[in-house]
Design an enzyme around this catalytic site. Structure first.
Site, PDB file in Angstrom:
ATOM      1  N   HIS A   1       0.984  -1.196   0.064  1.00 22.33           N
ATOM      2  CA  HIS A   1       0.083  -0.071   0.061  1.00 22.33           C
ATOM      3  C   HIS A   1       0.867   1.118   0.110  1.00 22.33           C
ATOM      4  CE1 HIS A   1      -3.529   2.269   1.806  1.00 22.33           C
ATOM      5  NE2 HIS A   1      -2.433   3.379   1.633  1.00 22.33           N
TER       6      HIS A   1
ATOM      7  N   HIS B   1       1.488   5.436  -1.918  1.00 25.44           N
ATOM      8  CA  HIS B   1       1.167   6.637  -2.754  1.00 25.44           C
ATOM      9  C   HIS B   1       2.158   7.210  -3.690  1.00 25.44           C
ATOM     10  CE1 HIS B   1      -2.806   7.102  -0.743  1.00 25.44           C
ATOM     11  NE2 HIS B   1      -2.125   6.320   0.209  1.00 25.44           N
TER      12      HIS B   1
ATOM     13  N   LYS C   1      -9.775  -0.315  -4.769  1.00 28.44           N
ATOM     14  CA  LYS C   1      -9.844   0.413  -3.423  1.00 28.44           C
ATOM     15  C   LYS C   1     -11.274   0.989  -3.207  1.00 28.44           C
ATOM     16  CE  LYS C   1      -7.927   2.834  -0.183  1.00 28.44           C
ATOM     17  NZ  LYS C   1      -6.786   2.821   0.787  1.00 28.44           N
TER      18      LYS C   1
ATOM     19  N   HIS D   1      -9.805   1.502   3.023  1.00 30.32           N
ATOM     20  CA  HIS D   1      -9.533   2.658   3.980  1.00 30.32           C
ATOM     21  C   HIS D   1     -10.794   2.368   5.097  1.00 30.32           C
ATOM     22  CE1 HIS D   1      -7.911   6.515   5.097  1.00 30.32           C
ATOM     23  NE2 HIS D   1      -9.012   6.546   5.890  1.00 30.32           N
TER      24      HIS D   1
ATOM     25  N   HIS E   1      -3.746  -0.224   6.661  1.00 31.90           N
ATOM     26  CA  HIS E   1      -3.120   0.721   7.549  1.00 31.90           C
ATOM     27  C   HIS E   1      -4.050   0.941   8.929  1.00 31.90           C
ATOM     28  CE1 HIS E   1      -5.956   3.299   5.741  1.00 31.90           C
ATOM     29  NE2 HIS E   1      -5.248   3.854   4.688  1.00 31.90           N
TER      30      HIS E   1
ATOM     31  N   ASP F   1       2.170   2.894   3.246  1.00 35.39           N
ATOM     32  CA  ASP F   1       1.137   4.036   2.946  1.00 35.39           C
ATOM     33  C   ASP F   1       2.036   5.250   2.872  1.00 35.39           C
ATOM     34  OD1 ASP F   1      -1.303   5.476   2.397  1.00 35.39           O
ATOM     35  OD2 ASP F   1      -1.814   5.618   4.810  1.00 35.39           O
TER      36      ASP F   1
HETATM   37  O1  DOR Z   1      -2.721   9.831   5.605  1.00 34.40           O
HETATM   38  C1  DOR Z   1      -3.107   9.685   4.393  1.00 34.40           C
HETATM   39  N1  DOR Z   1      -2.356  10.005   3.278  1.00 34.40           N
HETATM   40  N2  DOR Z   1      -4.101   8.847   4.553  1.00 34.40           N
HETATM   41  C2  DOR Z   1      -4.807   8.341   3.308  1.00 34.40           C
HETATM   42  O2  DOR Z   1      -5.485   7.589   3.551  1.00 34.40           O
HETATM   43  C3  DOR Z   1      -4.354   8.946   2.204  1.00 34.40           C
HETATM   44  C4  DOR Z   1      -2.799   9.510   2.038  1.00 34.40           C
HETATM   45  C5  DOR Z   1      -2.684  10.387   1.097  1.00 34.40           C
HETATM   46  O3  DOR Z   1      -3.050  10.375  -0.114  1.00 34.40           O
HETATM   47  O4  DOR Z   1      -1.890  11.576   1.310  1.00 34.40           O
HETATM   48 ZN    ZN Z   2      -2.884   5.329   1.563  1.00 37.10          ZN
END
Ligand code: DOR
Ligand code: ZN
Length: 348
Positions: A17, A19, A103, A140, A178, A251
């Site tokens: 997981h 980004h 997701k 989530h 998470h 995450d």
């Molecule tokens: O803290 C977070 N940041 N939690 C999330 O679910 C998304 C992520 C983000 O994309 O910045």
């Molecule tokens: Zn995330």
């Protein structure tokens, strides 16, 4: 008494997981993950979100173009579920190997989740199809109703949404992402083999005091927000237990420094550059080094029905200093553990 090992060699880990964002930021951050992990489940919460197979394929190509020469790295793509998701497009994307998972963002739960699902009932047909074809659902797990306190949103989500969903579709593979609470650990423990969870480094290291005591620390803020110490301890127990139900999902969520240090700072912690080092410190502190490979490299592929990586990596017990800032493309990003020294270092 035995001497603790000074180096650890394990199968190459994966990150289940994270980004990557897009554009310059993506090109700046992809190499950090590609250096540490062989594969990563890439979140689809771009603006606009990755809602179709075609968008996911195009995003995958942009990520692949950002992988440094000589490094083997495979992005595993996800699609962002909305009230309008087309089950047929999802099934074709999964069948063609473009989409690994889908997701579920409850609408309004976090960064770029405004287009998320407003009511799970609206996507029940899509979820039934996913269960039929064996496509995993990444969740989530927070309710978004304003009457629920932000520290209770995960626990309430379990009672109101997740438990009923798992009861209704027991064959659907669900990754509770998470996790941050002892309630989530209890839920995963009591659920059947089709339910697993990812745990981030930050939720193993920090509790809510670290965000709020002595001043507000925006770089410790992510969603779900870190909870009380008793929850952190439950997560450490779960992650280091050797159970195949818990696996590595950082995450990692880069936001530029000015977007975090602001009147309304973004949620997200950028932990990709030293993720393995951060996790390994927890396993060492808990006396659980022999379970690190299960968490980092074996449990995730097993749950997703994939082979573990053949290559090995070695971490050595050698201090490494985490820089105060890292180049994040258009602007600098403050990494998790900025300015700290970690005990272990990825050497090969
Ligand atoms: O803290 C977070 N940041 N939690 C999330 O679910 C998304 C992520 C983000 O994309 O910045
Ligand atoms: Zn995330």
């Amino acid at each position: 008494m035995t001497t603790p090992p000074e180096s650890l060699t394990i199968r190459r880990p994966d990150d289940w997981h994270l980004h990557f964002r897009d554009g310059d930021t993506m090109r700046a951050v992809v190499p950090y993950t590609a250096r540490q992990c062989a594969r990563a489940i890439v979140m689809p919460n771009l603006a606009p979100p990755v809602t179709t197979t075609a968008l996911a394929a195009a995003y995958r190509d942009r990520i692949n173009a950002a992988v440094p020469d000589g490094i083997e790295f495979t992005p595993l793509m996800t699609t962002y579920l909305t009230d309008e998701t087309d089950a047929q497009d999802l099934a074709v994307g999964h069948g063609d190997g473009v989409l690994t998972a889908a997701k579920l963002y409850p609408a309004g739960a976090t960064t770029n989740s405004a287009h998320g699902v407003t009511d799970v009932a609206n996507i029940m047909g899509v979820l039934e199809r996913m269960a039929d074809i064996g496509m995993p659902l990444c969740v989530h797990g927070e309710v978004t109703t304003p009457d629920i306190d932000i520290f209770d949103r995960e626990a309430v989500f379990i009672d109101r949404i997740l438990q009923p969903l798992v009861d209704r579709l027991p064959t659907l593979k669900v990754i509770f992402e998470h996790i941050t609470t002892m309630q989530a650990v209890s839920f995963v423990e009591s659920a059947g083999p089709n339910v697993a969870a990812t745990i981030t480094p930050q939720h193993l290291h920090i509790n809510r005091n670290d965000i709020l005591v002595g001043g507000i620390r925006p770089h410790m803020y992510c969603l779900p927000v870190a909870k009380r110490e008793q929850h952190r301890l439950a997560l450490r127990g779960a992650a280091t237990s050797g159970s195949p139900k818990y696996f590595l999902g950082t995450d990692s969520a880069p936001h530029h420094r000015h977007a975090k240090e602001s009147d309304c700072g973004c949620a997200g912690i950028f932990n990709a550059p030293f993720a393995l080092e951060s996790y390994l410190q927890v396993f060492e502190d808990e006396g659980a080094l022999p379970h690190f490979e299960t968490f980092a490299s074996l449990a995730g592929p097993a749950f997703y029905g994939l082979e573990p990586n053949e290559e090995r990596v070695t971490l050595e017990k050698r201090p490494v200093e985490v820089p105060a800032t890292i180049d994040g493309g258009e602007a600098e990003v403050v990494p998790f553990h900025a300015g700290e020294t970690l005990n272990w270092q990825l050497v090969s």
